[in-house]
Design an enzyme around this catalytic site. Structure first.
Site, PDB file in Angstrom:
ATOM      1  N   HIS A  52       0.873  -1.174   0.000  1.00  0.00           N
ATOM      2  CA  HIS A  52       0.000   0.000   0.000  1.00  0.00           C
ATOM      3  C   HIS A  52       0.915   1.230   0.000  1.00  0.00           C
ATOM      4  CE1 HIS A  52      -4.342   1.310   1.049  1.00  0.00           C
ATOM      5  NE2 HIS A  52      -3.688   2.411   0.746  1.00  0.00           N
TER       6      HIS A  52
ATOM      7  N   ASN B 256      -2.245  -2.417  -3.669  1.00  0.00           N
ATOM      8  CA  ASN B 256      -3.351  -1.472  -3.546  1.00  0.00           C
ATOM      9  C   ASN B 256      -3.233  -0.433  -4.654  1.00  0.00           C
ATOM     10  OD1 ASN B 256      -5.605  -0.145  -1.984  1.00  0.00           O
ATOM     11  ND2 ASN B 256      -4.133   1.547  -2.092  1.00  0.00           N
ATOM     12  N   GLU B 257      -4.252  -0.368  -5.499  1.00  0.00           N
ATOM     13  CA  GLU B 257      -4.385   0.708  -6.483  1.00  0.00           C
ATOM     14  C   GLU B 257      -3.115   0.972  -7.293  1.00  0.00           C
ATOM     15  OE1 GLU B 257      -5.939   4.224  -4.567  1.00  0.00           O
ATOM     16  OE2 GLU B 257      -7.800   3.243  -3.994  1.00  0.00           O
TER      17      GLU B 257
ATOM     18  N   GLU C 115     -12.523  -0.683  -0.187  1.00  0.00           N
ATOM     19  CA  GLU C 115     -12.525   0.648   0.423  1.00  0.00           C
ATOM     20  C   GLU C 115     -13.743   1.403  -0.079  1.00  0.00           C
ATOM     21  OE1 GLU C 115      -9.018   3.115  -0.110  1.00  0.00           O
ATOM     22  OE2 GLU C 115      -7.671   1.431   0.247  1.00  0.00           O
TER      23      GLU C 115
ATOM     24  N   TRP D 175     -13.561   2.469   4.438  1.00  0.00           N
ATOM     25  CA  TRP D 175     -12.357   3.272   4.614  1.00  0.00           C
ATOM     26  C   TRP D 175     -12.753   4.500   5.390  1.00  0.00           C
ATOM     27  CZ3 TRP D 175      -7.309   2.318   3.921  1.00  0.00           C
ATOM     28  CH2 TRP D 175      -6.451   3.386   4.221  1.00  0.00           C
TER      29      TRP D 175
HETATM   30  C1  FCB Z   1      -7.417   5.475  -1.533  1.00  0.00           C
HETATM   31  C2  FCB Z   1      -6.249   4.875  -0.765  1.00  0.00           C
HETATM   32  C3  FCB Z   1      -6.386   4.975   0.723  1.00  0.00           C
HETATM   33  C4  FCB Z   1      -7.026   6.272   1.174  1.00  0.00           C
HETATM   34  C5  FCB Z   1      -8.261   6.585   0.385  1.00  0.00           C
HETATM   35  C6  FCB Z   1      -8.962   7.843   0.787  1.00  0.00           C
HETATM   36  O1  FCB Z   1      -6.998   5.828  -2.792  1.00  0.00           O
HETATM   37  O2  FCB Z   1      -6.086   3.536  -1.121  1.00  0.00           O
HETATM   38  O3  FCB Z   1      -5.113   4.761   1.278  1.00  0.00           O
HETATM   39  O4  FCB Z   1      -6.109   7.282   1.172  1.00  0.00           O
HETATM   40  O5  FCB Z   1      -7.963   6.640  -0.982  1.00  0.00           O
END
Ligand code: FCB
Length: 453
Positions: free
Chosen positions: A118, A162-163, A361, A407
């Protein structure tokens, strides 16, 4: 609205955003330490040095999770705690933290969902090119395997990245995130190497359930935001298609289908070339995955913009205008469009029917105030309620959706926005590290207990 019996309810966090203790137990430096300590990168000069001090308070934080009756907790592992230099032998003191966290979760009957990356890349790897260097993908797979060796007897659910879109395009494209490069070619190379790292790591996380987490979003024209049936012009439809491809298909097509969309290869060809994509890479990236994790906050709104140059975060987005949505916004300025989530989930379950989905999230920042020991965050509660209704609708419409993670558990270090943006369902007073359950947390606890809205 009753949810499936085995629906997974939980919350998510990430290492650099909550842990603090950046110099403890042999942790190495990460790109976010370097970036946040460089003036001008983060609002108010905030850093993750202390954050929520979760490294020392994890037992109490698991206690909060137990109080909320969470069934799952998604956290991330800080690579620089495990391999301070990004390679080579394991730092047992760093690993011990996650070992204890996992045991604490299991004792509270909360399933651990571990994300391996992450965004806190070891700085030592960045010094060798970071994700622009192909070797980082191999280092990532070795790190993943080492963590799995130690925790795989107790952690069943693993997320590789993550992303990756954010890592590549905000980290190396527009420079808003660490390591702060601003080069479209670096960004496109990084995207490919992240995917390669995902595929190589995914093979080494068995036995276990493997997930790739993406920041997907429905891409809509301004008219479609409030009218899903609005029919766009051919030019607007082309803009929508291109951005959907760059945001979502760029990652899920290789991972799930083993193919790159033509438009992604074209964008790479115009931004440094495709030489970094080697024969056989797509087969490596296309390792079996069980679940796609979806982080959804807001839709992406675009229309045709003839003659516009590409946005720095979107190589290949020439002739596209990024537009505002006609919708209320959160403190981040992000438009609130709950049915964007059901539209997205239904679409992804059609495009990638061979994998299950999980909302990994979803949540919102608002300017919370503590009054008499309470936080009446009605706007967050409404945001979560609205989005959960859409989750339920998506399941009714046939989406294979296994769970929902809010989240975030705690207010935390919101990257370039620092601590001023609060996403938690639990309020954190950073001066005293006092935690207060917001109204949204108490509501969420009841939703979980009823398994229904
Ligand atoms: C996402 C991230 C997370 C958080 C949210 C608001 O992009 O994965 O860490 O910051 O946004």
């Amino acid at each position: 609205m009753i949810f499936p019996e085995d629906f997974v309810w939980g919350a998510a966090t990430a290492s650099y955003q909550i842990e603090g203790a950046v110099k403890e137990d042999g942790r190495g430096q990460s790109i976010w330490d370097t970036f946040s300590h460089t003036p001008g990168n983060v609002v108010d000069g905030d850093t993750g040095d202390v954050a929520c001090d979760h490294y020392h308070r994890y037992k109490d934080d698991v206690g909060l999770m137990r109080e909320l009756r969470l069934r799952a907790y998604r956290f991330s592992i800080a690579w620089p705690r495990i391999q301070p230099d990004g390679a080579g032998s394991i730092n047992p003191r760093g690993l011990a933290f996650y070992d204890k966290l996992v045991d604490e979760l299991l004792a509270a009957e909360i399933s651990p969902y571990a994300t391996l990356y992450h965004w806190d890349l070891p700085q030592a790897l960045e010094d060798r090119g970071g994700w622009t260097n192909r070797d980082t993908a191999y280092r990532f797979a070795d790190y993943a395997a080492a963590v799995h060796d130690q925790l795989g007897d107790r952690v069943r659910n693993w997320a590789t990245l993550n992303e990756p879109w954010v890592s590549a395009y905000l980290g190396y494209g527009n420079g808003v995130h660490a390591p702060g490069h601003r080069d479209p070619a670096d960004a496109m190379r990084s995207a490919h190497h992240l995917l390669l790292g995902h595929g190589l790591a995914a093979r080494r996380l068995r036995p276990g359930t493997v997930m790739l987490v993406v920041n997907s979003a429905p891409v809509l024209t301004p008219a479609q935001v409030n009218d899903p049936a609005a029919v766009p012009s051919a030019a607007d439809a082309a803009a929508v298609h291109r951005i959907h491809t760059l945001l979502t298909r760029q990652f899920l097509d290789p991972a799930v289908h083993g193919t790159y969309p033509e438009e992604v290869l074209e964008a790479a060809a115009h931004n440094g070339g495709t030489g970094h994509i080697r024969d056989g890479d797509l087969a490596l990236i296309n390792a079996p995955v069980d679940l796609i994790g979806i982080n959804y906050y807001n839709p992406c709104v675009v229309e045709s913009g003839p003659g516009l140059p590409a946005d720095a975060a979107w190589p290949g987005s020439e002739d596209v205008r990024f537009a505002a949505a006609d919708a209320p916004t959160t403190a981040m300025g992000w438009p609130i469009v709950p049915d964007g989530l059901s539209r997205l989930l239904v679409r992804l379950s059609q495009d990638y029917p061979q994998v299950g989905l999980m909302v990994t999230e979803n949540g919102a920042a608002f300017d919370d105030v503590v009054e008499g020991g309470r936080v009446h965050d009605a706007d967050r509660l409404a945001y979560l309620d609205g989005h959960l209704r859409e989750v339920w609708r998506a399941i009714e419409a046939g989406a294979d959706l296994r769970g929902y993670l809010v989240w975030s558990l705690l207010d935390n270090f919101e990257w370039a926005e620092g601590y001023r943006r609060r996403f938690g369902i639990v309020h954190v007073d950073y001066a005293t590290q006092t935690r207060v359950l917001k109204d949204s947390a108490l509501w969420y606890r009841d939703v979980i207990a009823r398994n229904a809205l």
